[in-house]
Scaffold this motif. Structure first.
Motif, PDB file in Angstrom:
ATOM      1  N   ARG A 430       5.375  -4.521  11.317  1.00  0.00           N
ATOM      2  CA  ARG A 430       6.824  -4.528  11.442  1.00  0.00           C
ATOM      3  C   ARG A 430       7.488  -3.310  10.799  1.00  0.00           C
ATOM      4  O   ARG A 430       8.685  -3.114  10.945  1.00  0.00           O
ATOM      5  CB  ARG A 430       7.390  -5.822  10.859  1.00  0.00           C
ATOM      6  N   ASP A 431       6.706  -2.527  10.072  1.00  0.00           N
ATOM      7  CA  ASP A 431       7.247  -1.295   9.486  1.00  0.00           C
ATOM      8  C   ASP A 431       6.081  -0.378   9.146  1.00  0.00           C
ATOM      9  O   ASP A 431       4.920  -0.804   9.082  1.00  0.00           O
ATOM     10  CB  ASP A 431       8.066  -1.574   8.230  1.00  0.00           C
ATOM     11  N   CYS A 432       6.422   0.889   8.946  1.00  0.00           N
ATOM     12  CA  CYS A 432       5.430   1.882   8.544  1.00  0.00           C
ATOM     13  C   CYS A 432       6.000   2.679   7.379  1.00  0.00           C
ATOM     14  O   CYS A 432       7.100   3.235   7.477  1.00  0.00           O
ATOM     15  CB  CYS A 432       5.102   2.817   9.709  1.00  0.00           C
ATOM     16  N   LEU A 433       5.277   2.698   6.268  1.00  0.00           N
ATOM     17  CA  LEU A 433       5.636   3.542   5.132  1.00  0.00           C
ATOM     18  C   LEU A 433       4.785   4.802   5.213  1.00  0.00           C
ATOM     19  O   LEU A 433       3.577   4.771   4.991  1.00  0.00           O
ATOM     20  CB  LEU A 433       5.392   2.806   3.814  1.00  0.00           C
ATOM     21  N   SER A 434       5.431   5.905   5.579  1.00  0.00           N
ATOM     22  CA  SER A 434       4.738   7.183   5.703  1.00  0.00           C
ATOM     23  C   SER A 434       4.919   7.949   4.399  1.00  0.00           C
ATOM     24  O   SER A 434       6.046   8.149   3.937  1.00  0.00           O
ATOM     25  CB  SER A 434       5.303   7.984   6.881  1.00  0.00           C
ATOM     26  N   ILE A 435       3.804   8.366   3.796  1.00  0.00           N
ATOM     27  CA  ILE A 435       3.826   8.996   2.473  1.00  0.00           C
ATOM     28  C   ILE A 435       3.153  10.364   2.524  1.00  0.00           C
ATOM     29  O   ILE A 435       2.084  10.517   3.112  1.00  0.00           O
ATOM     30  CB  ILE A 435       3.105   8.104   1.442  1.00  0.00           C
ATOM     31  N   ASP A 436       3.797  11.334   1.917  1.00  0.00           N
ATOM     32  CA  ASP A 436       3.198  12.659   1.747  1.00  0.00           C
ATOM     33  C   ASP A 436       2.545  12.753   0.375  1.00  0.00           C
ATOM     34  O   ASP A 436       3.156  12.389  -0.642  1.00  0.00           O
ATOM     35  CB  ASP A 436       4.253  13.755   1.875  1.00  0.00           C
ATOM     36  N   ILE A 437       1.322  13.265   0.349  1.00  0.00           N
ATOM     37  CA  ILE A 437       0.595  13.526  -0.893  1.00  0.00           C
ATOM     38  C   ILE A 437       0.680  15.025  -1.153  1.00  0.00           C
ATOM     39  O   ILE A 437       0.110  15.826  -0.419  1.00  0.00           O
ATOM     40  CB  ILE A 437      -0.876  13.093  -0.782  1.00  0.00           C
TER      41      ILE A 437
END
Length: 599
Positions: A430-437
């Motif tokens: 239901r959602d996507c948490l997109s994270i930059d490292i």
């Protein structure tokens, strides 16, 4: 003035070898003088071979094909470069699309001018263009801290954001978090230190270009803001974490001129006082994103448009060598063994791939290219967590300040305006948490190892643990372990057998400007594109690569003596009322004096 703002046209500079020699002498004596190109012999042929289908290569192809050049783009892997997105294999079920994966979430700040302009010239199915249909504002931001006593706080980035998301912003929990964090910040960083940091920012804003290039370019940002003599919180947050979150650079190595320039541009666009930026505190636009996966929203329509205009794409074809004789490139050899014959050759590839192609003959023909071997690159890639619950936060970027791996993120369902469960995956997401490292060298909190020494699963667990510790510090569990449906790490990271990154990015270290190439070279039919090229934005970004592609196009237009109009190249605009102060500083710098505020 900035050395990339042409006060004379390149075509004028090309009117004879004598004029070019004079221009070259000016550049050698004054690194911020106007860019000029050594005079090639005039040619009427228009075949261009571009090696690299990333942002710079596509931008150069776009500008050239619209001006009547015959363009072929050779790409060894995928189009879009570091701007690509991908479908996560095996995740499409029940007629839905595959889960969307990204190299990293996209951030288009208000000071970007070249990328939005290019987007506006890419039509999309159903009418409109990429900019009008897919570039959207996000009007809030979440500031989280990886430190006890701090709590994540949602803040508006414009008046529109305050009106649209007043509920979550004035929510009692958010107000409590803001108060907690504010008191902790004042406790850890004294008003005197805050004032000092602001003063350093003012010094840069009122410094003349000569001082920026002659003095601030040669020191790191950490040195410029005098971090080593300040409190741990000053060093960690003001000097370090802000730099990492905004521009993915390390304060201890990044050029003070580069960080100061982009910081000033971000702040200037946020004021709304510069009409060229089209952003401000009332109507927003300071922070923009795409409302769909990058390839779906931008790269695929772009490639389709370029194909319709006549660009040829030779996929799975990389360049192995450039052949040089008689003062120019005479051909190129592909990794397949095939030969390429063109009039103009463009190396639009990252520095780790460009360096080995610069043969002794090319370096002898243009010794300035030796500087490319002195440039540094670093890692910044993304990971996506697919969640069973839609985020309750208003749409906006997350800056997890102080996390060991310098994490930033974005919940995608709300700003995309999409029902993830209906559109992507198997119906559970239901959602996507997109994270930059952004930091791959600092030890983490679970395994005590930097990301470069972790396995794929360890990276995923470590990122989730660091982001959870920062986001859940306010007492409310924003991130919950049992809500992870799946995750996907950028496929550019591989273990064969040790960890490698196929898409590193150049980092602007102190003193590195002199080593960066121009879009043109002293080899009359050889050009360089990429975010390592000298540009106005002067940072490893999509904007910098796009600007570099335009500079390549303009150099070829000049070298071919084409009557076509140059592609637009925009400066970073600064507030006009600063000009008298910079003029006064120019006098002081030329007489050997410090900046008047540098005490």
């Amino acid at each position: 003035m900035n050395d990339e703002r042409d006060s004379i046209t390149r075509r004028t500079a090309l009117k004879g070898a004598a004029a070019a020699a004079v221009a070259t002498g000016v550049l050698a004596a004054n690194p911020w003088a106007s860019q000029a190109t050594a005079a090639p012999r005039k040619r009427s042929r228009r075949d261009v071979a571009i090696f690299g289908g990333g942002m710079a290569g596509l931008s150069a192809a776009h500008e050239l094909v619209e001006r009547g050049f015959a363009v072929t783009v050779y790409e060894p892997s995928r189009l879009g470069g570091k701007a690509f997105s991908h479908d996560v294999p095996g995740t499409a079920k029940g007629g839905r699309k595959a889960l969307p994966g990204e190299h990293g979430f996209r951030f288009f700040p208000g000071c970007y001018q070249h990328v939005p302009d290019t987007m506006e010239r890419i039509p999309v199915a159903g009418g409109g263009n990429v900019r009008s249909r897919h570039l959207v504002n996000v009007e809030t931001a979440v500031i989280a801290f990886d430190d006890a006593g701090y709590a994540p706080t949602t803040a508006p980035t414009s008046a529109i954001g305050m009106l649209e998301h007043a509920g979550p912003i004035v929510d009692l929990d958010n107000l409590r978090n803001a108060l907690t964090t504010g008191l902790s910040f004042v406790r850890d960083i004294s008003p005197l230190e805050l004032a000092y940091f602001v003063n350093r920012e003012l010094i840069f804003a009122t410094s003349c270009d000569e001082r920026r290039y002659g003095q601030w370019e040669k020191m790191s940002w950490r040195e410029f803001v005098k971090a080593d003599s300040k409190s741990p919180a000053y060093r960690r947050y003001l000097a370090g974490a802000l730099t990492r979150a905004l521009v993915a650079a390390k304060s201890e190595t990044a050029s003070a001129r580069t960080i100061g320039s982009i910081g000033l541009a971000l702040a200037t666009s946020a004021t709304g006082l510069v009409p060229q930026y089209g952003a401000g505190p009332i109507n927003g636009g300071v922070d923009r994103i795409l409302n769909a996966p990058t390839n779906h929203a931008w790269i695929d329509p772009w490639v389709a448009y370029l194909k319709r205009r006549g660009v040829t794409f030779a996929m799975n074809q990389g360049v192995a060598a450039f052949e040089y004789a008689g003062g120019q490139i005479t051909g190129a050899r592909l990794t397949s063994g095939a030969a390429v014959d063109a009039d103009w050759y463009v190396a639009a590839m990252p520095i780790d791939r460009l360096g080995p192609l610069l043969s002794p003959a090319l370096l002898a023909a243009d010794p300035s290219l030796r500087g490319i071997g002195k440039l540094n690159d670093d890692w910044m890639v993304g990971i996506q967590f697919y969640l069973s619950r839609r985020s309750v936060l208003p749409p906006g970027h997350i800056a997890a300040l102080g996390t060991p791996w310098a994490l930033t993120g974005l919940f995608q369902a709300k700003p995309w305006g999409v029902d993830f469960a209906k559109k992507y995956g198997d119906g559970r997401t239901r959602d996507c948490l997109s994270i930059d490292i952004s930091d791959w060298d600092e030890p983490g909190i679970l395994y005590g190892k930097p990301a470069k020494r972790c396995t794929k699963k360890e990276i995923a667990k470590e990122v989730w643990a660091q982001m959870s510790r920062a986001m859940n510090a306010g007492g409310k569990k924003i991130l919950r372990d049992d809500e992870i449906v799946a995750w996907s790490l950028d496929p550019g990271i591989s273990w064969t057998p040790k960890i490698t990154n196929a898409t590193p990015l150049m980092v602007n270290t102190a003193g590195s400007y002199e080593h960066r190439p121009h879009a043109h070279t002293k080899i009359p039919n050889f050009f360089i594109g990429g975010d390592h090229v000298r540009t106005n934005i002067d940072l490893a970004t999509m904007e910098g690569a796009n600007e570099a592609g335009r500079r390549v196009a303009n150099s070829i237009i000049a070298a071919s003596d084409s009557p076509a109009k140059d592609a637009a190249v925009h400066p970073l605009w600064e507030l006009p009322f600063l000009e008298p102060l910079k003029a006064e500083d120019r006098k002081r710098y030329r007489s050997g004096q410090r900046h008047v505020l540098d005490v």
